[in-house]
Design a protein around this motif. Structure first.
Motif, short mmCIF file in Angstrom:
data_model
loop_
_atom_site.label_atom_id
_atom_site.label_comp_id
_atom_site.label_asym_id
_atom_site.label_seq_id
_atom_site.Cartn_x
_atom_site.Cartn_y
_atom_site.Cartn_z
N ALA A 170 50.27 93.56 54.83
CA ALA A 170 49.46 94.66 55.24
C ALA A 170 48.53 93.94 56.21
CB ALA A 170 48.63 95.24 53.94
N ALA A 171 48.02 92.70 55.96
CA ALA A 171 46.97 92.18 56.62
C ALA A 171 47.61 91.90 58.26
CB ALA A 171 46.73 90.79 56.29
N ALA A 172 48.90 91.44 58.24
CA ALA A 172 49.42 91.37 59.55
C ALA A 172 49.66 92.52 60.60
CB ALA A 172 50.95 90.57 59.34
N LYS A 173 50.11 93.60 59.76
CA LYS A 173 50.17 94.80 60.60
C LYS A 173 48.48 95.30 60.90
CE LYS A 173 52.61 98.08 58.70
NZ LYS A 173 53.12 99.15 57.69
N ARG A 232 39.85 85.87 50.93
CA ARG A 232 38.49 85.28 51.62
C ARG A 232 37.81 86.25 52.53
NH1 ARG A 232 38.75 80.27 55.92
NH2 ARG A 232 36.62 80.53 56.55
N ALA A 233 38.40 87.02 53.16
CA ALA A 233 38.05 87.87 53.90
C ALA A 233 37.48 89.03 53.27
CB ALA A 233 39.06 88.37 55.02
N SER A 234 38.14 89.63 52.25
CA SER A 234 37.51 90.47 51.40
C SER A 234 36.23 89.99 50.74
CB SER A 234 38.40 90.95 50.46
OG SER A 234 37.97 92.08 49.41
N GLU A 235 36.10 88.78 50.11
CA GLU A 235 35.09 88.06 49.57
C GLU A 235 33.80 88.18 50.69
OE1 GLU A 235 35.03 88.03 46.53
OE2 GLU A 235 36.33 86.48 45.59
N GLU A 236 33.96 88.03 51.84
CA GLU A 236 32.80 88.06 52.79
C GLU A 236 32.62 89.42 53.38
OE1 GLU A 236 32.76 84.59 55.46
OE2 GLU A 236 34.28 83.50 54.05
N ILE A 244 42.41 96.48 51.78
CA ILE A 244 44.05 96.10 51.40
C ILE A 244 43.83 95.41 50.03
CG2 ILE A 244 45.43 94.11 51.78
CD1 ILE A 244 44.66 94.28 54.87
N THR A 245 42.64 94.80 49.57
CA THR A 245 42.80 94.37 48.36
C THR A 245 42.75 95.40 47.36
OG1 THR A 245 40.30 93.94 48.24
CG2 THR A 245 42.08 92.21 48.88
N ARG A 246 41.89 96.54 47.82
CA ARG A 246 41.52 97.55 46.80
C ARG A 246 42.87 98.45 46.60
NH1 ARG A 246 35.55 99.93 48.69
NH2 ARG A 246 34.43 98.02 47.58
#
Length: 326
Positions: A170-173, A232-236, A244-246
């Protein structure tokens, strides 16, 4: 490659021991315990999944770890063994019976899949559910420490929703789409591009996108490693990573709901055992459900081997000793 985390002890008196095996796609672990929960040996070896790596390689890995974990000098008797094997096939049980016999153990291990072992690593309750998200993702209903229903676990191409691979893909897309559109680069895009190219990033965003796609096509499993960057990006606060994490957490809990009836939910796999945004979102979505975290699976297999030899209350009380992380 073999590592021994708990050196095998030399026993001076005859002692009844149990053996637990956790044989997975990347490594094999063997734990040896006394019936009072004392860990007397623990060792790691190579991959032990016979479906992924072949029967011979898997059996060799298990044998290597077993011999390293067993106490030296005799003075013991193995009274029960359980082997949890990912990718279990019918040929494993007779092959391991021969290995056990060569090691001086009269009875071969009871062979089960890796799902019941992962569940037992988190709970002594016989009824409950497992929710696992590592490279792949699966949920299972457990009854009397046996898998009785399963959801997802269908692999990276068409299933495993909410897994590390799913998160990385999902991140790469999202990154490729942003580069293709010439959109402003957020933290997630910066992290993913740096992970793929380092200091050799092409100048044009479209060129970056094209090369990233070709790298992913050549080595699709590399996408799973991007899950840590999403966390890491979600935490920031990166909005794409947060989404994506949700979504990953929502997929995982929806998969769990298909099989969970009662009892605790054991969270397993690196995405859910390590503190991070997906784990926290899953726990939030579970609400009042009892969520427990899987610990050492080889120790859990040893506990299952000992469970039939112990009183019910004693087995429950000893569960933390058996499953303590090595």
């Amino acid at each position: 490659m073999l590592t021994s985390d708990v050196k095998a002890q030399t026993l001076t008196v005859t002692e009844s021991l149990v053996v637990g095996v956790d044989a997975g796609a990347t490594s094999t672990r063997v734990a040896v315990h006394a019936l009072d929960g004392t860990r007397v040996g623990y060792a790691r070896a190579g991959a032990g999944n016979p479906s992924a790596h072949g029967l011979g390689r898997a059996v060799t890995a298990i044998e290597t770890a077993l011999r390293a974990a067993l106490p030296s000098g005799g003075g013991y008797r193995v009274v029960a063994s359980v082997a949890g094997v990912a990718g279990l096939v019918g040929e494993v049980a007779p092959a391991l019976a021969k290995v056990w016999d060569c090691a001086g153990i009269s009875d071969g291990p009871r062979c089960v899949g890796d799902v019941p072992i992962a569940y037992a690593a988190g709970s002594p309750e016989p009824e409950g559910a497992l929710l696992l998200s590592g490279t792949g993702a699966v949920a299972a209903r457990i009854s009397d420490f046996q898998q009785v229903a399963i959801a997802d676990g269908l692999g990276w191409l068409l299933g495993d929703a909410g897994s590390g691979f799913w998160i990385g893909r999902a991140a790469a897309k999202a990154v490729v789409a942003a580069l293709d559109r010439g959109q402003d680069e957020g933290l997630l895009t910066e992290l993913v591009v740096a992970d793929f190219f380092g200091d050799e990033r092409p100048a044009e965003p479209r060129t970056v996108a094209g090369r990233l796609v070709r790298i992913a096509q050549a080595d699709h499993m590399r996408l799973a490693s991007l899950a840590r960057l999403v966390s890491r990006a979600s935490e920031e606060g990166d909005p794409t990573a947060v989404e994506i994490t949700r979504e990953a957490a929502a997929h995982l809990v929806a998969t769990l709901r298909r099989v969970h009836v009662s009892g605790p939910v054991v969270l397993a796999g690196s995405v859910l055992t390590n503190d991070g945004p997906v784990r926290r979102a899953v726990i939030e979505l579970l609400g009042d459900e009892t969520a427990m975290t899987a610990r050492d699976a080889a120790g859990a297999a040893a506990w299952l081997a000992a469970r039939d030899l112990l009183a019910e209350d004693a087995a429950r009380d000893l569960h933390p000793l058996f499953t303590a992380c090595a």
